[in-house]
Scaffold this active site. Structure first.
Site, PDB file in Angstrom:
ATOM      1  N   LYS A  60       0.833  -1.222   0.000  1.00  0.00           N
ATOM      2  CA  LYS A  60       0.000   0.000   0.000  1.00  0.00           C
ATOM      3  C   LYS A  60       0.862   1.264   0.000  1.00  0.00           C
ATOM      4  O   LYS A  60       0.636   2.177  -0.785  1.00  0.00           O
ATOM      5  CB  LYS A  60      -0.925   0.035   1.237  1.00  0.00           C
ATOM      6  CG  LYS A  60      -1.885  -1.128   1.335  1.00  0.00           C
ATOM      7  CD  LYS A  60      -2.878  -0.959   2.481  1.00  0.00           C
ATOM      8  CE  LYS A  60      -2.233  -0.926   3.858  1.00  0.00           C
ATOM      9  NZ  LYS A  60      -1.612  -2.193   4.285  1.00  0.00           N
TER      10      LYS A  60
ATOM     11  N   ARG B 286      -9.945   0.548   9.054  1.00  0.00           N
ATOM     12  CA  ARG B 286      -9.505  -0.820   9.313  1.00  0.00           C
ATOM     13  C   ARG B 286     -10.578  -1.616  10.034  1.00  0.00           C
ATOM     14  O   ARG B 286     -10.375  -2.783  10.314  1.00  0.00           O
ATOM     15  CB  ARG B 286      -8.253  -0.796  10.180  1.00  0.00           C
ATOM     16  CG  ARG B 286      -6.953  -0.991   9.407  1.00  0.00           C
ATOM     17  CD  ARG B 286      -5.841  -0.710  10.369  1.00  0.00           C
ATOM     18  NE  ARG B 286      -4.627  -1.388  10.142  1.00  0.00           N
ATOM     19  CZ  ARG B 286      -3.526  -0.813   9.648  1.00  0.00           C
ATOM     20  NH1 ARG B 286      -3.546   0.432   9.263  1.00  0.00           N
ATOM     21  NH2 ARG B 286      -2.414  -1.489   9.547  1.00  0.00           N
TER      22      ARG B 286
ATOM     23  N   ARG C  99      10.966  -1.367  10.963  1.00  0.00           N
ATOM     24  CA  ARG C  99       9.949  -1.038  11.963  1.00  0.00           C
ATOM     25  C   ARG C  99       9.934  -2.082  13.069  1.00  0.00           C
ATOM     26  O   ARG C  99       9.994  -3.266  12.776  1.00  0.00           O
ATOM     27  CB  ARG C  99       8.563  -0.998  11.300  1.00  0.00           C
ATOM     28  CG  ARG C  99       8.283   0.293  10.597  1.00  0.00           C
ATOM     29  CD  ARG C  99       7.028   0.250   9.776  1.00  0.00           C
ATOM     30  NE  ARG C  99       5.883  -0.404  10.409  1.00  0.00           N
ATOM     31  CZ  ARG C  99       4.667  -0.445   9.871  1.00  0.00           C
ATOM     32  NH1 ARG C  99       4.441   0.139   8.704  1.00  0.00           N
ATOM     33  NH2 ARG C  99       3.675  -1.050  10.479  1.00  0.00           N
TER      34      ARG C  99
HETATM   35  P1  AMP Z   1       0.495   0.496   9.379  1.00  0.00           P
HETATM   36  O1  AMP Z   1       1.690   1.370   9.197  1.00  0.00           O
HETATM   37  O2  AMP Z   1      -0.668   0.917   8.541  1.00  0.00           O
HETATM   38  O3  AMP Z   1       0.829  -0.966   9.234  1.00  0.00           O
HETATM   39  O4  AMP Z   1       0.016   0.696  10.897  1.00  0.00           O
HETATM   40  C1  AMP Z   1       0.873   0.380  11.989  1.00  0.00           C
HETATM   41  C2  AMP Z   1       0.058   0.221  13.254  1.00  0.00           C
HETATM   42  O5  AMP Z   1      -0.627   1.452  13.555  1.00  0.00           O
HETATM   43  C3  AMP Z   1      -1.050  -0.821  13.195  1.00  0.00           C
HETATM   44  O6  AMP Z   1      -0.589  -2.142  13.452  1.00  0.00           O
HETATM   45  C4  AMP Z   1      -1.998  -0.317  14.292  1.00  0.00           C
HETATM   46  O7  AMP Z   1      -1.494  -0.607  15.587  1.00  0.00           O
HETATM   47  C5  AMP Z   1      -1.925   1.191  14.095  1.00  0.00           C
HETATM   48  N1  AMP Z   1      -2.934   1.679  13.131  1.00  0.00           N
HETATM   49  C6  AMP Z   1      -2.714   2.271  11.920  1.00  0.00           C
HETATM   50  N2  AMP Z   1      -3.859   2.589  11.318  1.00  0.00           N
HETATM   51  C7  AMP Z   1      -4.852   2.214  12.160  1.00  0.00           C
HETATM   52  C8  AMP Z   1      -6.272   2.250  12.104  1.00  0.00           C
HETATM   53  N3  AMP Z   1      -6.929   2.756  11.046  1.00  0.00           N
HETATM   54  N4  AMP Z   1      -6.964   1.750  13.179  1.00  0.00           N
HETATM   55  C9  AMP Z   1      -6.337   1.252  14.247  1.00  0.00           C
HETATM   56  N5  AMP Z   1      -4.998   1.149  14.361  1.00  0.00           N
HETATM   57  C10 AMP Z   1      -4.252   1.625  13.326  1.00  0.00           C
END
Ligand code: AMP
Length: 205
Positions: A13, A88, A151
């Protein structure tokens, strides 16, 4: 253009968003990036957020919706945006529908094996750039010159949790948006450039 990218962790993404945002001239709003930016603060909110992110769990809807709503109020998001990582959950999707209409939801589908490999090999920069480890052997970001890193939530156990969270809480959004007639499925297993081409074809109407 108001867009959403849906996809499991490691589906590509962020990589695709970096390209599409330039082509369509819209801001790329990654809720993961918004949260990571807040983690460097030392207040109670950042402690709370960290506890979820480190375990690979979702930040509670209410908190997440507030963060997103604030971001969407900014000037640059008034004529469109590309949301990456939001919504999400169905509750987040309903909240988003209250704030704005969407033009398209792009669902990037990938095999689980590919995802695990991609994540183990992923390096990121705080500017939002994403690389495969071999692209940045010197750990220098090609966009801003800062140091790239892995990360902390890209480790095996956390990735497995994030994948089940996706299956349980996020995948129902695929039907939710398909029923609204705005979902487009993209094969994310193809090479990066081919995936980009398939996504850009969606906008060549
Ligand atoms: P990502 O970089 O999109 O993989 O997000 C990293 C982490 O941020 C996720 O594993 C969640 O803990 C948190 N996170 C990001 N976006 C959301 C969302 N829309 N709802 C809840 N938690 C989120």
């Amino acid at each position: 253009m108001r867009l959403v990218f849906i996809g499991a962790p490691g589906a590509g993404k962020g990589t695709q968003a970096a390209y599409v945002r330039k082509e369509l001239d819209i801001p790329h709003i990654s809720t993961g990036d918004l949260i990571r930016a807040k983690l460097s603060d030392t207040d109670a909110l950042s402690e709370q957020l960290r506890s979820y992110v480190e375990k690979g769990e979702l930040v509670p809807d209410e908190l997440m919706i507030d963060i997103l709503q604030e971001r969407l109020k900014q000037e640059d998001a008034q004529n469109g945006f590309l949301l990456d990582g939001f919504p999400r959950t169905l509750a987040q999707a309903d909240a988003l529908a209250e704030i704005t209409d969407l033009d398209k939801v792009i669902n990037i589908e990938v095999d689980r094996e590919a995802v695990a490999k991609r994540i183990a090999n992923r390096r990121v920069c705080k500017c939002g750039a994403t690389y495969m480890a071999q692209e940045v052997p010197d750990s220098v970001c090609k966009v801003c010159g800062e140091t790239t890193y892995q990360r902390p939530d890209d480790n095996y156990d956390t990735v497995m949790t994030r994948l089940s969270v996706f299956d349980e809480q996020t995948s129902p959004l695929i039907d939710y948006y398909a029923n609204q007639g705005i979902l487009v499925n993209i094969d994310g297993n193809a090479p990066v450039e081919e995936v980009t081409k398939s996504i850009m074809e969606v906008f060549q109407v």
